[in-house]
Design a protein around this motif. Structure first.
Motif, PDB file in Angstrom:
ATOM      1  N   SER A 352      21.415  37.519  44.543  1.00 40.56           N
ATOM      2  CA  SER A 352      22.385  35.849  43.834  1.00 40.56           C
ATOM      3  C   SER A 352      24.056  36.571  44.155  1.00 40.56           C
ATOM      4  O   SER A 352      24.338  36.894  43.541  1.00 40.56           O
ATOM      5  N   SER A 353      23.740  34.900  44.026  1.00 35.35           N
ATOM      6  CA  SER A 353      25.508  34.744  44.408  1.00 35.35           C
ATOM      7  C   SER A 353      26.189  33.505  43.429  1.00 35.35           C
ATOM      8  O   SER A 353      25.335  32.808  43.385  1.00 35.35           O
ATOM      9  N   TYR A 354      27.400  33.975  43.096  1.00 42.39           N
ATOM     10  CA  TYR A 354      28.598  32.596  42.373  1.00 42.39           C
ATOM     11  C   TYR A 354      29.550  32.531  43.369  1.00 42.39           C
ATOM     12  O   TYR A 354      29.820  33.277  43.223  1.00 42.39           O
ATOM     13  N   ARG A 355      30.026  31.359  43.616  1.00 42.12           N
ATOM     14  CA  ARG A 355      30.493  30.461  44.145  1.00 42.12           C
ATOM     15  C   ARG A 355      31.981  29.917  43.410  1.00 42.12           C
ATOM     16  O   ARG A 355      31.194  29.396  42.540  1.00 42.12           O
ATOM     17  N   PHE A 356      32.759  30.438  43.314  1.00 41.19           N
ATOM     18  CA  PHE A 356      33.910  29.889  42.667  1.00 41.19           C
ATOM     19  C   PHE A 356      34.528  29.163  42.649  1.00 41.19           C
ATOM     20  O   PHE A 356      34.435  28.001  43.985  1.00 41.19           O
ATOM     21  N   PRO A 357      34.358  27.540  42.024  1.00 41.83           N
ATOM     22  CA  PRO A 357      34.679  26.210  42.406  1.00 41.83           C
ATOM     23  C   PRO A 357      36.456  26.834  42.989  1.00 41.83           C
ATOM     24  O   PRO A 357      37.368  26.688  42.496  1.00 41.83           O
ATOM     25  N   HIS A 358      36.352  25.505  43.552  1.00 38.98           N
ATOM     26  CA  HIS A 358      37.476  24.921  44.694  1.00 38.98           C
ATOM     27  C   HIS A 358      38.477  26.093  44.774  1.00 38.98           C
ATOM     28  O   HIS A 358      39.500  26.079  45.249  1.00 38.98           O
ATOM     29  N   GLY A 359      37.413  27.064  45.641  1.00 35.47           N
ATOM     30  CA  GLY A 359      38.454  28.715  45.846  1.00 35.47           C
ATOM     31  C   GLY A 359      39.161  28.827  44.828  1.00 35.47           C
ATOM     32  O   GLY A 359      39.914  29.914  45.334  1.00 35.47           O
ATOM     33  N   GLN A 360      39.017  28.346  43.618  1.00 38.49           N
ATOM     34  CA  GLN A 360      39.532  29.459  41.865  1.00 38.49           C
ATOM     35  C   GLN A 360      38.925  30.438  41.432  1.00 38.49           C
ATOM     36  O   GLN A 360      38.323  30.098  41.580  1.00 38.49           O
ATOM     37  N   LEU A 361      39.922  31.903  41.912  1.00 39.73           N
ATOM     38  CA  LEU A 361      39.422  32.233  41.056  1.00 39.73           C
ATOM     39  C   LEU A 361      39.493  32.521  39.930  1.00 39.73           C
ATOM     40  O   LEU A 361      41.037  32.245  38.826  1.00 39.73           O
ATOM     41  N   PRO A 362      38.996  32.771  38.764  1.00 38.24           N
ATOM     42  CA  PRO A 362      39.172  33.113  37.321  1.00 38.24           C
ATOM     43  C   PRO A 362      39.804  33.234  37.069  1.00 38.24           C
ATOM     44  O   PRO A 362      40.604  34.505  37.745  1.00 38.24           O
ATOM     45  N   GLU A 363      41.059  33.188  36.054  1.00 38.13           N
ATOM     46  CA  GLU A 363      42.225  34.036  35.393  1.00 38.13           C
ATOM     47  C   GLU A 363      42.102  35.233  35.539  1.00 38.13           C
ATOM     48  O   GLU A 363      43.416  35.876  35.455  1.00 38.13           O
ATOM     49  N   TYR A 364      41.237  35.678  34.374  1.00 36.35           N
ATOM     50  CA  TYR A 364      41.335  36.819  34.146  1.00 36.35           C
ATOM     51  C   TYR A 364      40.871  37.926  35.349  1.00 36.35           C
ATOM     52  O   TYR A 364      41.021  39.004  34.810  1.00 36.35           O
ATOM     53  N   PHE A 365      40.314  37.551  36.468  1.00 34.72           N
ATOM     54  CA  PHE A 365      40.867  38.730  37.925  1.00 34.72           C
ATOM     55  C   PHE A 365      41.934  37.861  38.458  1.00 34.72           C
ATOM     56  O   PHE A 365      42.395  39.253  39.748  1.00 34.72           O
ATOM     57  N   HIS A 366      43.414  37.539  38.071  1.00 33.58           N
ATOM     58  CA  HIS A 366      44.556  38.011  38.319  1.00 33.58           C
ATOM     59  C   HIS A 366      45.305  38.338  38.461  1.00 33.58           C
ATOM     60  O   HIS A 366      45.228  39.361  39.472  1.00 33.58           O
ATOM     61  N   GLU A 367      45.373  38.871  37.501  1.00 31.40           N
ATOM     62  CA  GLU A 367      46.484  40.148  37.388  1.00 31.40           C
ATOM     63  C   GLU A 367      45.525  41.733  37.709  1.00 31.40           C
ATOM     64  O   GLU A 367      46.539  42.318  38.247  1.00 31.40           O
ATOM     65  N   ILE A 368      44.425  41.690  37.119  1.00 36.98           N
ATOM     66  CA  ILE A 368      43.422  43.430  37.847  1.00 36.98           C
ATOM     67  C   ILE A 368      43.655  43.100  39.197  1.00 36.98           C
ATOM     68  O   ILE A 368      43.528  44.373  40.289  1.00 36.98           O
ATOM     69  N   GLY A 369      42.973  41.636  39.914  1.00 41.25           N
ATOM     70  CA  GLY A 369      43.406  41.470  41.251  1.00 41.25           C
ATOM     71  C   GLY A 369      44.095  41.711  42.168  1.00 41.25           C
ATOM     72  O   GLY A 369      44.554  41.909  42.993  1.00 41.25           O
ATOM     73  N   ALA A 370      45.932  41.452  41.533  1.00 40.49           N
ATOM     74  CA  ALA A 370      46.776  41.832  42.249  1.00 40.49           C
ATOM     75  C   ALA A 370      46.920  43.060  42.669  1.00 40.49           C
ATOM     76  O   ALA A 370      47.703  43.971  43.352  1.00 40.49           O
ATOM     77  N   LEU A 371      46.434  44.153  40.879  1.00 39.52           N
ATOM     78  CA  LEU A 371      46.448  45.423  41.181  1.00 39.52           C
ATOM     79  C   LEU A 371      46.468  46.025  42.030  1.00 39.52           C
ATOM     80  O   LEU A 371      46.550  46.815  42.818  1.00 39.52           O
ATOM     81  N   LEU A 372      44.485  45.760  42.380  1.00 37.57           N
ATOM     82  CA  LEU A 372      44.206  45.909  43.352  1.00 37.57           C
ATOM     83  C   LEU A 372      44.429  45.932  45.080  1.00 37.57           C
ATOM     84  O   LEU A 372      43.946  47.172  45.449  1.00 37.57           O
ATOM     85  N   LEU A 373      44.834  44.577  44.940  1.00 39.27           N
ATOM     86  CA  LEU A 373      45.549  44.092  46.725  1.00 39.27           C
ATOM     87  C   LEU A 373      47.022  45.221  46.816  1.00 39.27           C
ATOM     88  O   LEU A 373      47.188  45.416  48.264  1.00 39.27           O
ATOM     89  N   THR A 374      47.495  45.181  45.420  1.00 34.63           N
ATOM     90  CA  THR A 374      48.532  45.981  45.749  1.00 34.63           C
ATOM     91  C   THR A 374      48.620  47.723  46.274  1.00 34.63           C
ATOM     92  O   THR A 374      49.307  48.278  46.522  1.00 34.63           O
ATOM     93  N   THR A 375      47.800  48.081  45.065  1.00 32.50           N
ATOM     94  CA  THR A 375      47.253  49.917  45.227  1.00 32.50           C
ATOM     95  C   THR A 375      46.632  49.582  46.788  1.00 32.50           C
ATOM     96  O   THR A 375      46.514  50.583  47.745  1.00 32.50           O
ATOM     97  N   SER A 376      45.954  49.129  47.618  1.00 33.38           N
ATOM     98  CA  SER A 376      45.063  49.625  48.485  1.00 33.38           C
ATOM     99  C   SER A 376      45.746  48.645  49.757  1.00 33.38           C
ATOM    100  O   SER A 376      45.532  49.404  50.923  1.00 33.38           O
ATOM    101  N   THR A 377      47.016  48.375  49.687  1.00 31.67           N
ATOM    102  CA  THR A 377      48.008  47.933  50.640  1.00 31.67           C
ATOM    103  C   THR A 377      48.719  49.107  50.537  1.00 31.67           C
ATOM    104  O   THR A 377      48.751  49.364  52.272  1.00 31.67           O
ATOM    105  N   THR A 378      49.120  49.950  49.469  1.00 38.02           N
ATOM    106  CA  THR A 378      50.056  51.531  49.205  1.00 38.02           C
ATOM    107  C   THR A 378      48.847  51.935  50.241  1.00 38.02           C
ATOM    108  O   THR A 378      49.180  53.427  51.161  1.00 38.02           O
TER     109      THR A 378
END
Length: 704
Positions: A352-378
């Motif tokens: 099953s799939s959930y689409r995030f309306p208007h391409g906006q990720l919920p705020e509770y994903f922003h901080e951990i998403g940024a950390l995940l992006l930084t770590t994966s980039t490193t």
């Protein structure tokens, strides 16, 4: 596309014309070849536009229906043009069938009959060729961290080794036996895992042998997937560089979809943690490989890779837990009311799939998403550094353990880069139009639940403008169906082109539609009626001739199966998905050849590219107008964005899409100039709705 260049000198153009006319005269003596006015117009238009328009990047969109002879229509002018201009011709198709027709029939015959001196090759990606290093590693039992030794891999390794010893060149498409997908990756590699000239098997590598021939060829036949993959790498990596090539995009209506498919990115949370474990396992042994200089250079990079891998695993676990704290993300409800969609994976409820309306990720994903992006980039940077150090070591030595390690590093570097790309897309909240973003809940592995984050662009035009149109020496986009509602507007908008700077032309069909075939639309059957399926069954029972070749096209699998269950005892039906498509078509033709009737019944894949000339198909039945149902997150996001612009997605997307699709479907009837038959459309919206009358007017001129 507005930049200009000096037109080619008149003498050169006249010489080109003479060369083409002589070639046409030579082809005229070929059995089965017919000279067609539309083909001559296509040849002339291409030659004139490419040689005398003065545009630096001339682009042409040519709709050439079945029977036009469009392959020679673009090859005859473009092959001498690229030779004159000292460029290359890249012909890209969407289907293997057309690719094979070009490579195995059209180009060989053109060369033989005209006496032209040109070469041609079929370009394919690395995954379509055997990797000798991986094969010999498997044969010897020295499996890498990616593929644990098992009997299946070893058995197939022995079979492949025997095939190579017997003269097989390593092209997996030419293998005499089938290689299961479960072991395919064990014997192939990609750009990230390939050590190129540093591999001790480089001289016998099937991929690089094929690429060497490609670099010497006048014409390169490829597919849309490889074309876009090469552009993603900057162009000129796999195929000739766009700035050194003229392009033909055959089956051009499929190009934008391929751009979106390759622009998307996704990764599983638990799945990523699994391959990160394999990365850590592989990394622990890095310092013991190579010579002393290598061990000094690699230093503590293995420890850094392990450290970042473990950090990334922890973050992925935190994201997994965070998703679990928001159960609304993993429910499967109607996308129309809850911005969610349900996707039946092989008729079950495992995905099953959930689409995030208007391409906006919920705020509770922003901080951990940024950390995940930084770590994966490193981590990606650390893998790249270790890859470069290993590459440098291979410059001065040939060590089998380093070659395998280099291949593994490249593989994991690609995996981590995919995580980076996914989160770059997910955290992009400012792009216009916005990205499509969604979360899949995957229950396909028993009791284990995994989540996959995905994101994708929703338009292809910007990509094509920047990557292809601005660089190509000239491009012809062609297909039997380019227009929608009788106009090029929809196609041009999709592909980032405009009518002012794009040569657009619809070539007249050689078919005498008015005398060869009839088209009828049921006045009684309403495509939106809840009893539509019952009405179709009743119509088929009373109107289908069981003694002829018939193609029935449906818009949904559930309706197709419901119809089949009722009428299967009355007609000899070859039903889609009951057997491989090729086998169904073969059985259908065999039955017709025996003088009996046969019915092919299928969905959209049977409505495009299916070639059933003569008695193989004298009746096409279209059960319902093929309106798209926004069933994917990308389609939903496209509709949502159009609505945000104050427009109607139905008029902007659904109507032109359906018009083009309907033209493709009715095009299954007449495949040669001697064919006859009828088309029946069981949906009166073509007669009663404003859009229906427009669609009807855009269809070929059947007798009605």
């Amino acid at each position: 596309m507005t930049d200009t260049q000096a037109p080619v000198h008149t003498d050169a153009y006249l010489q080109l014309q003479s060369q083409i006319v002589a070639a046409l005269d030579a082809l005229a003596s070929t059995p089965g070849f017919k000279q067609r006015n539309a083909q001559r117009h296509m040849i002339g238009d291409i030659a004139r536009t490419m040689m005398t328009s003065g545009l630096e990047h001339p682009i042409m969109a040519i709709e050439a229906g079945t029977g036009t002879g469009k392959t020679y229509g673009y090859c005859l002018p473009l092959i001498p043009i690229v030779q004159l201009m000292e460029k290359r011709l890249v012909i890209s198709t969407a289907t293997v069938a057309l690719q094979d027709q070009l490579f195995q029939h059209d180009l060989p015959m053109l060369k033989q009959q005209t006496g032209w001196d040109f070469s041609y090759v079929l370009a394919k990606g690395r995954r379509r060729y055997l990797c000798p290093m991986r094969l010999l590693s498997a044969v010897s039992g020295q499996q890498t961290a990616l593929f644990e030794s098992n009997d299946v891999v070893v058995d197939y390794a022995q079979k492949l080794k025997v095939a190579m010893d017997a003269g097989w060149a390593g092209d997996l498409d030419e293998l005499s036996f089938s290689l299961p997908s479960s072991v395919h990756q064990a014997f192939t590699t990609d750009a990230a895992g390939c050590t190129n000239r540093k591999c001790q098997h480089f001289d016998i590598c099937p991929y690089f042998t094929a690429k060497k021939h490609m670099l010497e060829a006048t014409v390169v036949v490829t597919n849309h997937a490889l074309l876009i993959a090469d552009l993603n790498l900057g162009g000129g990596v796999v195929l000739p560089h766009p700035s050194e090539s003229y392009h033909v995009i055959d089956e051009g209506h499929r190009l934008a979809g391929e751009v979106l498919a390759q622009g998307s990115s996704s990764h599983h949370l638990q799945g990523a943690r699994t391959w990160l474990d394999s990365l850590v396992k592989m990394t622990h042994g890095m310092g013991s490989h190579g010579d002393e200089d290598y061990q000094t250079d690699i230093g503590n990079w293995p420890e850094r890779i392990v450290e970042q891998s473990e950090a990334l695993k922890r973050l992925l676990q935190q994201v997994y837990a965070l998703v679990g704290q928001h159960p609304e993300l993993s429910l499967s409800r109607s996308s129309q009311t809850n911005n969610q969609r349900s996707n039946n994976n092989q008729n079950d409820k495992r995905l099953s799939s959930y689409r995030f309306p208007h391409g906006q990720l919920p705020e509770y994903f922003h901080e951990i998403g940024a950390l995940l992006l930084t770590t994966s980039t490193t981590l990606s940077d650390a893998l790249a550094k270790a890859y470069d150090i290993t590459q440098q070591a291979l410059n001065r030595m040939q060590a089998s353990d380093l070659i395998k390690q280099q291949s593994d590093l490249g593989f994991f570097k690609e995996r981590v880069s995919n995580v980076v790309k996914t989160w770059q897309l997910l955290l992009d909240h400012n792009s216009k139009p916005p990205k499509a973003k969604w979360l899949d809940t995957d229950k396909s592995k028993g009791d284990t639940v995994d989540y996959a984050f995905s994101a994708s662009p929703i338009e292809a035009k910007t990509y094509l403008q920047e990557k292809l149109w601005a660089h190509t020496c000239g491009c012809v986009l062609t297909s039997a169906t380019i227009t929608a509602l009788g106009a090029f507007d929809y196609f041009l908008e999709q592909h980032g082109l405009d009518s002012e700077h794009t040569f657009c032309k619809r070539l007249p069909s050689p078919f005498d539609y008015a005398n060869a075939a009839t088209l009828t639309v049921s006045k009684e059957i309403d495509g939106k009626d809840p009893k539509h399926t019952l009405a179709i069954i009743d119509w088929l029972t009373n109107n289908l001739n069981p003694h002829e070749g018939t193609l029935i096209l449906c818009t949904s699998k559930s309706q197709m199966n419901a119809i089949y269950d009722i009428i299967k005892d009355q007609f000899n039906i070859q039903l889609q998905d009951t057997q491989p498509k090729a086998h169904l078509i073969e059985q259908h033709k065999h039955t017709i050849d025996q003088g009996k009737g046969s019915v092919l019944m299928g969905l959209d894949s049977f409505g495009e590219g299916l070639n059933l000339p003569g008695n193989y198909c004298t009746h096409v039945v279209i059960c319902k107008l093929p309106f798209p149902v926004p069933s994917s997150p990308v389609e939903e996001a496209q509709a949502e964005y159009i609505e945000s612009q104050g427009k109607r997605p139905f008029d902007e997307l659904a109507v032109p899409f359906t018009s083009a699709k309907l033209t493709q479907w009715v095009g299954r009837l007449l495949r040669t100039e001697s064919d006859t038959g009828r088309v029946s459309i069981l949906d009166n919206r073509l007669l009663t709705k404003y859009y229906g009358r427009k669609m009807l007017g855009a269809l070929p001129g059947f007798k009605r």
